[in-house]
Design an enzyme around this catalytic site. Sequence first.
Site, short mmCIF file in Angstrom:
data_model
loop_
_atom_site.label_atom_id
_atom_site.label_comp_id
_atom_site.label_asym_id
_atom_site.label_seq_id
_atom_site.Cartn_x
_atom_site.Cartn_y
_atom_site.Cartn_z
N GLU A 59 28.17 35.88 31.90
CA GLU A 59 28.33 34.44 31.73
C GLU A 59 26.97 33.77 32.01
OE1 GLU A 59 31.31 32.56 34.17
OE2 GLU A 59 31.19 30.70 33.02
N ALA A 89 29.71 34.49 42.62
CA ALA A 89 30.49 35.63 42.14
C ALA A 89 30.94 35.38 40.72
CB ALA A 89 31.70 35.85 43.03
N HIS A 142 40.77 32.85 38.55
CA HIS A 142 40.28 32.79 37.16
C HIS A 142 41.05 33.74 36.25
CE1 HIS A 142 36.98 30.03 36.79
NE2 HIS A 142 36.17 30.64 37.64
N HIS A 149 38.89 32.09 44.40
CA HIS A 149 38.45 31.43 43.17
C HIS A 149 38.32 32.44 42.02
CE1 HIS A 149 36.00 28.44 40.87
NE2 HIS A 149 35.46 29.53 40.38
N GLU A 150 37.62 33.52 42.26
CA GLU A 150 37.41 34.49 41.17
C GLU A 150 38.73 35.14 40.79
OE1 GLU A 150 34.72 33.93 39.90
OE2 GLU A 150 33.60 33.13 41.60
#
Length: 877
Positions: free
Chosen positions: A127, A268, A307, A303-304
């Site tokens: 990304e 991350a 996703h 958070h990751e």
Amino acid sequence: MKTDLSNYVYLKDYQKTEYVISEVDLVFKLDPEKTIVQNKMRIERRHQTDAGTTLVLDGDELTFISAQVNGQSLNEGQFEASANSFRLLTPPADEFELTITTQVNPSANTQLSGLYLSSGNYCTQCEAEGFRRITYFYDRPDSLAIYKTRIEALKAKYPVLLANGNPLTSGDMDAGYHFAEWLDPHPKPSYLFALVAGDLGRVSAPYTTASGRNVALNIYVEHGNEPRSTYAMDCLIRSMKWDEERFGREYDLDVFNIVAVSDFNMGAMENKGLNIFNDKYILADPKVATDADYEGIETVVAHEYFHNWTGNRITCRDWFQLCLKEGLTVFRDQEFSSDERSRSVQRIQNVRSLKSRQFPEDSGPLAHPVRPDTYKEINNFYTATVYQKGSELCGMLQTLLGIDGFRKGMDLYFERHDGDAATIEDFLACFAESSQINLDQFALWYHQSGTPLLKVTRLYNRDRQELSLTISQELAPTPGQEKKEPMLIPIRFGLLAKTGDEQAFSAIRGAKVKDDVIWLENATQTIVFEGVSEGCVPSLLRGFSAPVNIESDLNSFEKLLLMQHDCDGFSKWQALQDVAGDILVKLSVGQEAPELDAFTEALAAIIGDDSLEYAFRALCLQMPSHDDLVPHLSGKYDPEAVYQAKLKLRKQITKRLLPLFETIYSEVKPASPFNPDATSAGARSLRNTIVSYLGISSDQRHHELVVKHFENADNMSDQISALITLVHDQITGYEVALQQFYEMHKNTPLALDKWFAAQASSPTSSGVEMLECLAQDPAFSWGTPNRVRALLDPFTIGNPRLFNKADGSSYKYLAQKVLEIDTKNPQLAARVLNAFRSWQHLEPTRRQLARQALASILDAKQAISIDIRDITERCLQ
Ligand code: BES
Ligand code: ZN
């Protein structure tokens, strides 16, 4: 390095790809300098009518080796391959297989985008546009394919071979090589591709999802760090459980792997089934990690993981929609932390961070909408606005629709868009439909940049026992946006009677009101509370129900009433900050602050109130930051004067609260042995905040206490807080303490980062000279993002006094460093450069010096990256 003055990308130019790549079969023959990547793609034209259209794939610094269509080598004239694109001039009419082989050099990859080496291990970061640095592809988020990955590498050096999805097969090869094959059955965009090869230790745990799927969880770290990874594993398991309970979302593969690496540009990355982390957000033990670090790990792991649904199962159509995954996922991780810890403390921390990072961005030259419509370099749009304001917008939706209404919208979003590359319009349509509420006006929040200012004036009618509030909303012009429309602003509210009790009312008119939320819709609106007593005080924006600034006609005694009695934790804290802010602004321009005594009295009452959480009281002892005050001083912001004002206020507080500080310090006992839970962390936080006040006491006894606090610390939070106080206040013995700390942690880079930070943030140091000296330390390296950030962020963000030294030396230094970092890692350089985002608010002398430093970047003799050119140009515009 991308240096071209390439043009802007516009949202309005969005077009689907001409071809569809449905399957990708990758083979990596790993080598430090000459890695061979074979990429076999199944491709079809999107529209049969487009026969003969050239297929154009993205590349970046690639070395082309060969290409075949359906197994047939291509001749010259059938294709064009350069470092940054591949063109197949006349593709077959029917579905075909295109195989392209490229060569890349991981060891020369200092940008940390694409395939690179970190501590001798191979890893990837794709990304936003890193996949094109590995192979030619439609490197854009709306191109979804199923990926199979085969990795071949020397077995002795790289025993662990990981890629996305589930493991297929693995085995030995000739000459000491081995291989592993992975298949990810979920179609995904290229930015979620990942690969890791290395010699790593592992911590594992089993997990069973709500519907009974067994998942193997693994965290891979450098050998020896396994015990430091158990907290992250615990966070992962709690996140998985929470997403099942709160949003009905389960994990969807047989394995979930996390790898921690020490060279990483960001925190991350959520690659499907193979998250890659900056090791700062995995490794934790009491000796090295502060409570804030533990909290950070919990946040980033969650958070990751979150996703997987908001970002991976439903991804973004284009990068303009970045907030679709990031804003929403930040909102989800904040909700998670609020459920796991204290909601009001969490809210205050999030708002503090929003106001110190996003508000300055929104009021300066880098302001942009949450959903921008143009960009030059996408990496520069991973901003506080997209992330934090993006999260606030989700929070406002939840406030407007209610928790259940919000959940209904999310359910529809998952149901309707699973497997899609979606837009903000798609997202909002789900909420509008499920709630039957028109959200057109709300949608403006995604498009208009800048922070709205609410102006509130009151009128009390004694005969009718009515209080009228006239609220107007203003949104100042921002780059590219002259005129703005009024937005829908949810204002959570209450009324306080003169006594401090909650004031009841018989009715409200003048606005739509649901429960305790006013729906402000017009540029100016008058809201009337009926049946209320004289002297009652409105408490507006409880829980910070909208990301706005508020200018009310409350006098300081009314603000003090809210500070003492508001039942909403956030508003109580905000009222305190407002009074403190008023005092600091006055002190900094040389005026008297008559409310100072009443303020310290009210503060003492809060700090001594045992019914309040420790963490909350600690937050109440933290006075407003420079960034909080800048908007009140725009154009004449003198950082030295603000520094002196803060010091003066802190001294007053110390004088009044000393006995209380002594009592709390000796009576509050955090759990022993160490426990990172929120309550113990809160206790440490309160004591450590008190320690920071004791440092400015003129009593020798208190200085000795700080030294003891340092020496007796059995955890990093205590140790580093004491060290910071010793260094910043230059307390006798601080040099020895610095040395002791260094000796103790010299083999742990993440701990030494705190040693750098403690000194770089010291307002009493020499500034640039000290930085230059620290950068000479053998533990420092300009090539490692964590080191660079540990040195520069505490200086540019945490040390406003010296970063803004009146001679401009720091601005000059920073511009020079940005240019140096840029030659290796443009993304990192651009982030460092963000330190200049508020330069226009400075008083004239410093403003001129900051402008010169910025201009010197554009005038540099070296070629500069598009990343820093973009930021510099926008700053100067
Ligand atoms: N997708 C991002 C990481 C990313 C951003 C990689 C930009 C490459 C370019 C990830 O999900 C993320 O947002 N990480 C945050 C931490 C998070 C808790 C807000 C980060 O890395 O700072
Ligand atoms: Zn994210």
